[in-house]
Design an enzyme around this catalytic site. Structure first.
Site, PDB file in Angstrom:
ATOM      1  N   GLU A   1     -10.771  -1.190 -11.051  1.00 25.50           N
ATOM      2  CA  GLU A   1     -10.379  -0.265 -11.813  1.00 25.50           C
ATOM      3  C   GLU A   1      -9.170  -0.877 -12.855  1.00 25.50           C
ATOM      4  O   GLU A   1      -8.323  -1.723 -12.173  1.00 25.50           O
ATOM      5  CB  GLU A   1      -9.837   1.298 -11.293  1.00 25.50           C
TER       6      GLU A   1
ATOM      7  N   CYS B   1      -2.700  -1.849 -16.790  1.00 32.20           N
ATOM      8  CA  CYS B   1      -2.258  -2.268 -15.323  1.00 32.20           C
ATOM      9  C   CYS B   1      -3.502  -2.628 -14.898  1.00 32.20           C
ATOM     10  O   CYS B   1      -4.539  -2.201 -14.748  1.00 32.20           O
ATOM     11  CB  CYS B   1      -2.130  -0.960 -14.530  1.00 32.20           C
TER      12      CYS B   1
ATOM     13  N   CYS C   1      -8.162  -4.103  -1.002  1.00 32.75           N
ATOM     14  CA  CYS C   1      -6.810  -4.735  -0.570  1.00 32.75           C
ATOM     15  C   CYS C   1      -6.494  -4.825   1.102  1.00 32.75           C
ATOM     16  O   CYS C   1      -7.103  -4.052   1.747  1.00 32.75           O
ATOM     17  CB  CYS C   1      -5.573  -4.169  -0.888  1.00 32.75           C
TER      18      CYS C   1
ATOM     19  N   CYS D   1      -1.342  -0.474   3.394  1.00 34.80           N
ATOM     20  CA  CYS D   1       0.015   0.343   3.379  1.00 34.80           C
ATOM     21  C   CYS D   1      -0.510   1.691   3.336  1.00 34.80           C
ATOM     22  O   CYS D   1      -1.722   2.373   2.641  1.00 34.80           O
ATOM     23  CB  CYS D   1       0.673  -0.006   1.739  1.00 34.80           C
TER      24      CYS D   1
ATOM     25  N   CYS E   1      -1.235   4.233   0.233  1.00 30.18           N
ATOM     26  CA  CYS E   1      -2.005   3.526  -0.927  1.00 30.18           C
ATOM     27  C   CYS E   1      -3.414   3.922  -0.764  1.00 30.18           C
ATOM     28  O   CYS E   1      -3.936   3.493   0.492  1.00 30.18           O
ATOM     29  CB  CYS E   1      -1.562   2.250  -0.831  1.00 30.18           C
TER      30      CYS E   1
ATOM     31  N   CYS F   1      -0.333   5.296 -10.140  1.00 26.28           N
ATOM     32  CA  CYS F   1      -0.097   4.156  -8.855  1.00 26.28           C
ATOM     33  C   CYS F   1      -0.654   4.717  -7.613  1.00 26.28           C
ATOM     34  O   CYS F   1      -0.685   5.568  -7.188  1.00 26.28           O
ATOM     35  CB  CYS F   1       1.416   4.078  -8.803  1.00 26.28           C
TER      36      CYS F   1
HETATM   37  N1  SAH Z   1      -0.269  -4.839  -4.054  1.00 26.16           N
HETATM   38  C1  SAH Z   1       0.767  -4.754  -4.913  1.00 26.16           C
HETATM   39  C2  SAH Z   1       0.412  -4.525  -6.453  1.00 26.16           C
HETATM   40  C3  SAH Z   1      -0.334  -3.012  -6.502  1.00 26.16           C
HETATM   41  S1  SAH Z   1       0.207  -1.526  -5.960  1.00 26.16           S
HETATM   42  C4  SAH Z   1       1.888  -4.182  -4.292  1.00 26.16           C
HETATM   43  O1  SAH Z   1       1.884  -3.426  -3.349  1.00 26.16           O
HETATM   44  O2  SAH Z   1       2.944  -4.270  -4.981  1.00 26.16           O
HETATM   45  C5  SAH Z   1       1.389  -1.076  -7.182  1.00 26.16           C
HETATM   46  C6  SAH Z   1       2.285  -0.185  -6.887  1.00 26.16           C
HETATM   47  O3  SAH Z   1       1.825   1.230  -6.769  1.00 26.16           O
HETATM   48  C7  SAH Z   1       3.300  -0.646  -5.471  1.00 26.16           C
HETATM   49  O4  SAH Z   1       4.447  -0.408  -5.605  1.00 26.16           O
HETATM   50  C8  SAH Z   1       2.696   0.374  -4.635  1.00 26.16           C
HETATM   51  O5  SAH Z   1       3.511   0.528  -3.540  1.00 26.16           O
HETATM   52  C9  SAH Z   1       2.632   1.600  -5.429  1.00 26.16           C
HETATM   53  N2  SAH Z   1       1.688   2.812  -4.984  1.00 26.16           N
HETATM   54  C10 SAH Z   1       0.658   2.561  -4.077  1.00 26.16           C
HETATM   55  N3  SAH Z   1       0.347   3.670  -3.642  1.00 26.16           N
HETATM   56  C11 SAH Z   1       0.856   4.554  -4.377  1.00 26.16           C
HETATM   57  C12 SAH Z   1       0.952   6.120  -4.209  1.00 26.16           C
HETATM   58  N4  SAH Z   1      -0.061   6.855  -3.716  1.00 26.16           N
HETATM   59  N5  SAH Z   1       1.863   6.897  -4.843  1.00 26.16           N
HETATM   60  C13 SAH Z   1       2.735   5.987  -5.557  1.00 26.16           C
HETATM   61  N6  SAH Z   1       2.986   4.571  -5.671  1.00 26.16           N
HETATM   62  C14 SAH Z   1       1.683   3.892  -4.931  1.00 26.16           C
HETATM   63 FE1  SF4 Z   2      -2.542  -3.452  -1.112  1.00 28.61          FE
HETATM   64 FE2  SF4 Z   2      -2.014  -0.863  -1.976  1.00 28.61          FE
HETATM   65 FE3  SF4 Z   2      -0.373  -2.093  -0.258  1.00 28.61          FE
HETATM   66 FE4  SF4 Z   2      -0.283  -2.774  -2.798  1.00 28.61          FE
HETATM   67  S1  SF4 Z   2       0.543  -1.026  -2.145  1.00 28.61           S
HETATM   68  S2  SF4 Z   2      -0.449  -4.267  -0.861  1.00 28.61           S
HETATM   69  S3  SF4 Z   2      -2.490  -2.495  -3.248  1.00 28.61           S
HETATM   70  S4  SF4 Z   2      -2.472  -1.545   0.072  1.00 28.61           S
END
Ligand code: SAH
Ligand code: SF4
Length: 362
Positions: free
Chosen positions: A93, A106, A113, A117, A120, A341
């Site tokens: 996406e 973006c 991934c 996290c 996420c 995000c």
């Molecule tokens: N993997 C990288 C880049 C992709 S995620 C990273 O983790 O930085 C991009 C941003 O979206 C990151 O700051 C991540 O922590 C945030 N993010 C992920 N899940 C989210 C959610 N459910 N709500 C808000 N931000 C989120």
């Molecule tokens: Fe991966 Fe989502 Fe963590 Fe970014 S925030 S490192 S995309 S699991």
């Protein structure tokens, strides 16, 4: 040359070498580069000044295809999301966020991934694979086509952020290649400041990034102590907060006009107290930092709730007015199409339930 190599996988230097090996004049590489990244040609046959012989050779040697758009959604706030289907049927996406003074694309760096996290959505997908530089650049070219964004003087995509699916520093080789193509001033011509790479904190690669690419950096910090960060961002067990921050204190080239962004997700009752805000200020004081507070975007099955508006405001005020560190709140965009995000996840079942503008039916 095998026919499964795409011309978009070449850096400029590689394109020059390819053209040289064909015995063609040097300027042909320049012409080709311009067709690819300035004119937005969609086939070799459109490249009218390169000669029929070279067109034929390119058609027989190389691929030049756009990513296939499987679905294209437009949010009521103007955000757009594309679901691209790759040649092996995997899906990724890409999201475009228009604002009054800029337009941010973006992009994804991996299918899924490996780093799960806990907040996420992408992290709940098993990693299927890294994207090639061709697939990374392909997202930008396809979005430019879709947005009719080939007028270089008046472009809609002004900024590019690696904040889609995946951890870009775990796909460093291909991400680096793609960024070099983006930066080239005879092609797509994005400046280093307009490209932001967001990472969960892969410390050894952060250092390399600075010396090799020097794009803007965003760190997904999200917590002020290791206990909470281990839960939220499990990579913290490998590179804990202290190690991560001390690697950034000496980050070259960073100054008040070019600060590192720290992303901080606002999770109700988890990391959003005033004490957390005070601790954040203390941790970031030695660094040229700015803070971007991200209200948590929910997704089906997520275990967290977003902090209240008041909590977010109080937190931002503490960091900004009492702590003296710039703090902004990222407004969620495209929530109705799960484009905000952390909501990205290819899932045809989910998409079929939503209002979808289907273009380019497969
Ligand atoms: N993997 C990288 C880049 C992709 S995620 C990273 O983790 O930085 C991009 C941003 O979206 C990151 O700051 C991540 O922590 C945030 N993010 C992920 N899940 C989210 C959610 N459910 N709500 C808000 N931000 C989120
Ligand atoms: Fe991966 Fe989502 Fe963590 Fe970014 S925030 S490192 S995309 S699991």
């Amino acid at each position: 040359m095998k026919k499964n190599v795409s011309i978009n996988s070449f850096t400029k230097e590689e394109l020059h070498n390819y053209v040289f090996d064909l015995g063609e004049k040097k300027y042909r590489a320049k012409q080709l580069w311009k067709w690819l990244y300035v004119n937005g040609a969609k086939s070799f046959n459109e490249m009218s000044d390169i000669g029929l012989k070279l067109q034929k050779k390119l058609n027989s040697d190389l691929l030049y295809n756009r990513l296939q758009t499987d679905q294209h959604q437009v949010s009521k706030d103007g955000t757009q999301k594309w679901l691209f289907k790759l040649t092996d049927d995997k899906k990724i996406e890409t999201v475009f966020i228009p604002e009054s003074d800029r337009g941010t694309l973006c992009i994804s760096s991996q299918v899924g991934c490996t780093l799960s996290c806990s907040f996420c959505h992408t992290g709940t997908m098993p990693l299927v694979r890294n994207l090639s530089s061709n697939e990374i650049i392909g997202q930008i070219l396809a979005a430019k086509d879709s947005l009719l964004d080939w007028d270089m003087k008046n472009r809609k995509i002004t900024n590019i952020v690696f904040m889609g699916m995946g951890e870009p520093l775990y796909n460093y080789h291909e991400v680096t290649k793609a960024i070099k193509i983006l930066l080239d001033n005879e092609g797509l011509c994005y400046s280093r400041r307009k490209i932001t790479l967001s990472t969960s904190g892969v410390v050894p690669i952060i250092q390399k990034l600075k010396y090799e690419l020097d794009v803007s950096l965003a760190i997904s910090l999200h917590a002020v102590n290791d206990e909470v960060r281990n839960e939220l961002v499990p990579i913290n067990k490998k590179w804990p907060i202290k190690e991560l921050l001390s690697s950034l204190e000496v980050y070259p080239g960073v100054n008040n006009s070019r600060r590192i962004t720290f992303e901080y997700i606002m999770l109700d009752g988890v990391n959003d107290s005033i004490n957390d805000a005070k601790k954040l200020v203390k941790l970031l004081k030695p660094i040229h930092a700015k803070v971007n507070l991200i209200p948590f975007n929910p997704w089906p099955g997520s275990i967290y709730r977003c902090s209240s508006d008041k909590t977010i405001k109080d937190f931002a005020d503490e960091v900004c007015y009492n702590g003296g560190i710039t703090a902004t709140v990222r407004h969620a965009r495209g929530q109705d199409i799960l484009a905000a995000c952390g909501q990205l996840k290819s899932n045809s079942v989910r998409l079929s339930k939503e209002k979808v503008v289907k273009i380019n039916a497969a």
